[in-house]
Structure formats: structure tokens, C-alpha cells
Write a protein that holds these residues in place. Structure first.
Motif, PDB file in Angstrom:
ATOM      1  N   ILE A  66       0.849  -1.183   0.000  1.00  0.00           N
ATOM      2  CA  ILE A  66       0.000   0.000   0.000  1.00  0.00           C
ATOM      3  C   ILE A  66       0.885   1.233   0.000  1.00  0.00           C
ATOM      4  O   ILE A  66       1.792   1.346   0.830  1.00  0.00           O
ATOM      5  CB  ILE A  66      -0.934   0.014   1.225  1.00  0.00           C
ATOM      6  CG1 ILE A  66      -1.875  -1.183   1.160  1.00  0.00           C
ATOM      7  CG2 ILE A  66      -1.729   1.302   1.295  1.00  0.00           C
ATOM      8  CD1 ILE A  66      -2.806  -1.284   2.335  1.00  0.00           C
ATOM      9  N   ALA A  74      -0.229   7.752   0.336  1.00  0.00           N
ATOM     10  CA  ALA A  74      -1.684   7.915   0.317  1.00  0.00           C
ATOM     11  C   ALA A  74      -2.329   6.723   1.022  1.00  0.00           C
ATOM     12  O   ALA A  74      -2.905   5.849   0.374  1.00  0.00           O
ATOM     13  CB  ALA A  74      -2.188   8.020  -1.124  1.00  0.00           C
ATOM     14  N   PRO A  75      -2.193   6.657   2.334  1.00  0.00           N
ATOM     15  CA  PRO A  75      -2.676   5.478   3.063  1.00  0.00           C
ATOM     16  C   PRO A  75      -4.178   5.293   2.961  1.00  0.00           C
ATOM     17  O   PRO A  75      -4.945   6.227   3.171  1.00  0.00           O
ATOM     18  CB  PRO A  75      -2.249   5.750   4.512  1.00  0.00           C
ATOM     19  CG  PRO A  75      -2.084   7.228   4.592  1.00  0.00           C
ATOM     20  CD  PRO A  75      -1.598   7.659   3.248  1.00  0.00           C
ATOM     21  N   SER A  76      -4.568   4.087   2.614  1.00  0.00           N
ATOM     22  CA  SER A  76      -5.992   3.759   2.547  1.00  0.00           C
ATOM     23  C   SER A  76      -6.336   2.733   3.620  1.00  0.00           C
ATOM     24  O   SER A  76      -7.272   1.963   3.471  1.00  0.00           O
ATOM     25  CB  SER A  76      -6.343   3.201   1.162  1.00  0.00           C
ATOM     26  OG  SER A  76      -5.558   2.065   0.872  1.00  0.00           O
ATOM     27  N   PHE A  77      -5.557   2.717   4.680  1.00  0.00           N
ATOM     28  CA  PHE A  77      -5.763   1.771   5.764  1.00  0.00           C
ATOM     29  C   PHE A  77      -5.743   2.522   7.090  1.00  0.00           C
ATOM     30  O   PHE A  77      -5.352   3.697   7.159  1.00  0.00           O
ATOM     31  CB  PHE A  77      -4.676   0.691   5.754  1.00  0.00           C
ATOM     32  CG  PHE A  77      -3.289   1.232   5.992  1.00  0.00           C
ATOM     33  CD1 PHE A  77      -2.743   1.264   7.276  1.00  0.00           C
ATOM     34  CD2 PHE A  77      -2.522   1.713   4.942  1.00  0.00           C
ATOM     35  CE1 PHE A  77      -1.470   1.778   7.502  1.00  0.00           C
ATOM     36  CE2 PHE A  77      -1.247   2.221   5.165  1.00  0.00           C
ATOM     37  CZ  PHE A  77      -0.721   2.259   6.438  1.00  0.00           C
ATOM     38  N   GLU A  78      -6.155   1.828   8.146  1.00  0.00           N
ATOM     39  CA  GLU A  78      -6.096   2.357   9.500  1.00  0.00           C
ATOM     40  C   GLU A  78      -5.290   1.400  10.365  1.00  0.00           C
ATOM     41  O   GLU A  78      -5.203   0.202  10.064  1.00  0.00           O
ATOM     42  CB  GLU A  78      -7.499   2.514  10.085  1.00  0.00           C
ATOM     43  CG  GLU A  78      -8.391   3.494   9.344  1.00  0.00           C
ATOM     44  CD  GLU A  78      -9.824   3.464   9.853  1.00  0.00           C
ATOM     45  OE1 GLU A  78     -10.285   4.500  10.360  1.00  0.00           O
ATOM     46  OE2 GLU A  78     -10.464   2.393   9.754  1.00  0.00           O
ATOM     47  N   ASP A 121      -6.896   6.581  12.066  1.00  0.00           N
ATOM     48  CA  ASP A 121      -6.423   6.857  10.711  1.00  0.00           C
ATOM     49  C   ASP A 121      -5.227   7.804  10.735  1.00  0.00           C
ATOM     50  O   ASP A 121      -4.790   8.270  11.794  1.00  0.00           O
ATOM     51  CB  ASP A 121      -7.560   7.379   9.824  1.00  0.00           C
ATOM     52  CG  ASP A 121      -8.073   8.759  10.229  1.00  0.00           C
ATOM     53  OD1 ASP A 121      -7.393   9.470  11.001  1.00  0.00           O
ATOM     54  OD2 ASP A 121      -9.177   9.121   9.762  1.00  0.00           O
ATOM     55  N   CYS A 122      -4.705   8.112   9.555  1.00  0.00           N
ATOM     56  CA  CYS A 122      -3.487   8.917   9.468  1.00  0.00           C
ATOM     57  C   CYS A 122      -3.704  10.351   9.926  1.00  0.00           C
ATOM     58  O   CYS A 122      -2.734  11.064  10.221  1.00  0.00           O
ATOM     59  CB  CYS A 122      -2.956   8.889   8.039  1.00  0.00           C
ATOM     60  SG  CYS A 122      -4.060   9.624   6.814  1.00  0.00           S
ATOM     61  N   ALA A 131      -5.403  -3.565   6.620  1.00  0.00           N
ATOM     62  CA  ALA A 131      -4.906  -4.259   5.422  1.00  0.00           C
ATOM     63  C   ALA A 131      -4.597  -5.698   5.801  1.00  0.00           C
ATOM     64  O   ALA A 131      -3.457  -6.057   6.114  1.00  0.00           O
ATOM     65  CB  ALA A 131      -3.664  -3.556   4.887  1.00  0.00           C
TER      66      ALA A 131
END
Length: 271
Positions: free
Chosen positions: A6, A10-14, A101-102, A156
Motif C-alpha cells: 500500500i 496515500a494510506p488507505s488503511f487504519e 487513521d493517518c 490491510a
């Protein structure tokens, strides 16, 4: 070999951690064990609360999420009040899934969880084994690549989901687990638990009576779990590399996680 990749930009995870809320827990941790056998705060109904906060904070540092770091640096009393707002009934046990989250936004998902004897939340050496259920422990047929997404728990989790599917585990309610393996054939961890095996210590002559409980070291790629940290801190186990080839069909083991505590298991290599 499966892997999870990933983009860090641009993180799409927590980052996540799952823990147990249990109103019966303080009676065990405050009165049923000595003062040094359980991490403070011993009077909290949240299992291993400080370890879960630390785990999330370590993950935030790894992924360099400054806003998440700021959020997770709050003291434990404030962190516990944050969790309190999610509990629908304080007289019942619950499974909490904390996600951050980020941007430093925290959320809590709450679901019912199975009732267990709260003694099972302590390391096994502090109580007699009173568990009627023994989990079947399978071994994944494929390997996965260690990364920050295996050392730290995040949303993820495709590799873990795939391992459970390959093992035929179709429901989280099943009393089954699958061990994930790295490309060197080393056991990393379980898909939802930390495993412990009875072994002689490598490099030291011992007889059968001197075998100890061991758990895979983090260098094998597994998760830095909260119950794992508890077991190591309290001397229940030590770290030692365990390979797939080391496992014996039918051998007994322990499993643990932050919701169910410590669980008896048996390795199943042939089906």
C-alpha cells in the motif's frame, strides 16, 4: 507468495487493535493475582489497556503518522474515557475494535463477545486449566511476506483472510486457527492469535522436564501483539524460532489474543 503493498504517501488503511471489555476483569486482576502479574491499570475493565494504547502508538510511529501519534499520546485515563463512550451496556462483555487513521481520528466498533472465565485472561501459569474447548490449529499451505503490515495490525489484512480461507475457516465463531508462515518456513503467528509451543531451548542441553513455552520472535515477521507482550513480560514464555517442519501433529499448544485471553490448542497437520 502473497503480499500486501500500500503506498505510504496515500494510506488507505487504519491502524487497529482489538480488545475485550469485561466487567468481571477487575475482580481477577486486582484481587486474583499479585500486584506485579498484570500491567496497570489493574482496576480497568479493558483487557491490557496500556498495551493496546502502546501498540497503536508504535504503529503510528512506524507509519510516521504525526496526527495519530498526537492522538495516542493522551494519558490512559483519557484514553479509557474515549472507549467508555462506545460501551452500550457496562454489565456485559464486549469486543472492541479501535481504529485510528493517518489524520489522528479514532473510532471504536463494538460487538458482543463470548462469555469466558476471566481467569483465562491471565497467563496460564497463574491459574489451573479449566477450559472445556480446545482449538484446532492448522498451518497455512502458502507463505506470506513479512512487512510493516504483519508486524503492526492494520485494516490491510488480505493475507490473513486468505490464509483462513485456505484452512477452511469460514467464520470468526469457529474454534479453529491457522498459523501463517514466512518464505523461510518460519511460523510468524496465527491469523488472529499468538501461538506458544512447548520446546527445549535451542543451544542449551535440557531434558524433557526442562522444556519451556516459546513463541516466534518478531524477526520471523509476526505481530507485536498485546497478549504476546503480557506473556513475555510475565515470564510465561521466551522467544524462539519455530519452523513449519518443527511442528508435530497432535501436539498441544497455547494461543492468545486481546479479546479471548489464553486458549488451549492442538496442532492438526493431517486432515
Amino acid at each position: 507468495m502473497a503480499s500486501t503493498s500500500i503506498p505510504a504517501a496515500a494510506p488507505s488503511f487504519e491502524i487497529i487493535s482489538s480488545l475485550r471489555y469485561d466487567p468481571a476483569l477487575p475482580n481477577v486482576t486486582s484481587h486474583g493475582a499479585n500486584d506485579e502479574s498484570y500491567p496497570a491499570p489493574a482496576d480497568s475493565p479493558y483487557y491490557l489497556l496500556s498495551y493496546h494504547r502502546d501498540r497503536l502508538l508504535n504503529a503510528a510511529h512506524h507509519f510516521e503518522w504525526d496526527h495519530a501519534i498526537d492522538f495516542l499520546r493522551q494519558d490512559l485515563d483519557r484514553f479509557e474515557r474515549f472507549l467508555d463512550g462506545s460501551i452500550p451496556d457496562r454489565e456485559k462483555p464486549w469486543r472492541l475494535r479501535i481504529a485510528v487513521d493517518c489524520n489522528g481520528k479514532g473510532s471504536v466498533e463494538v460487538n458482543p463477545t463470548v462469555a469466558i472465565d476471566p481467569l483465562n485472561l491471565l497467563i496460564p501459569s497463574l491459574h489451573r486449566d479449566i477450559q472445556p474447548t480446545i482449538w484446532k490449529v492448522f498451518v497455512d499451505s502458502q507463505s506470506i511476506a513479512p512487512s510493516g503490515f504483519t508486524t503492526h495490525k492494520t485494516t490491510a489484512r488480505d493475507d490473513y483472510t486468505a490464509a483462513r480461507v485456505r484452512a477452511g475457516i469460514t467464520s470468526p465463531a469457529e474454534t479453529s486457527e491457522v498459523l501463517v508462515v514466512n518464505s523461510d518456513g518460519e511460523i510468524m503467528e496465527g491469523s488472529i492469535t499468538t501461538p506458544y509451543f512447548r520446546r527445549r531451548i535451542v543451544g542449551r542441553e535440557t531434558d524433557a522436564n526442562e522444556a519451556v513455552w516459546v513463541t516466534p520472535p518478531l524477526k520471523s515477521g509476526g505481530n507485536a501483539g498485546t497478549s504476546r507482550r503480557y506473556a513475555l513480560t510475565q515470564g510465561f514464555c521466551i522467544e524462539q524460532v519455530i519452523t513449519k517442519a518443527d511442528l508435530v501433529d497432535g501436539e498441544e499448544c497455547w494461543l492468545s489474543n486481546g479479546v479471548r485471553g489464553f486458549i488451549r490448542g492442538v496442532v492438526v497437520l493431517s486432515r
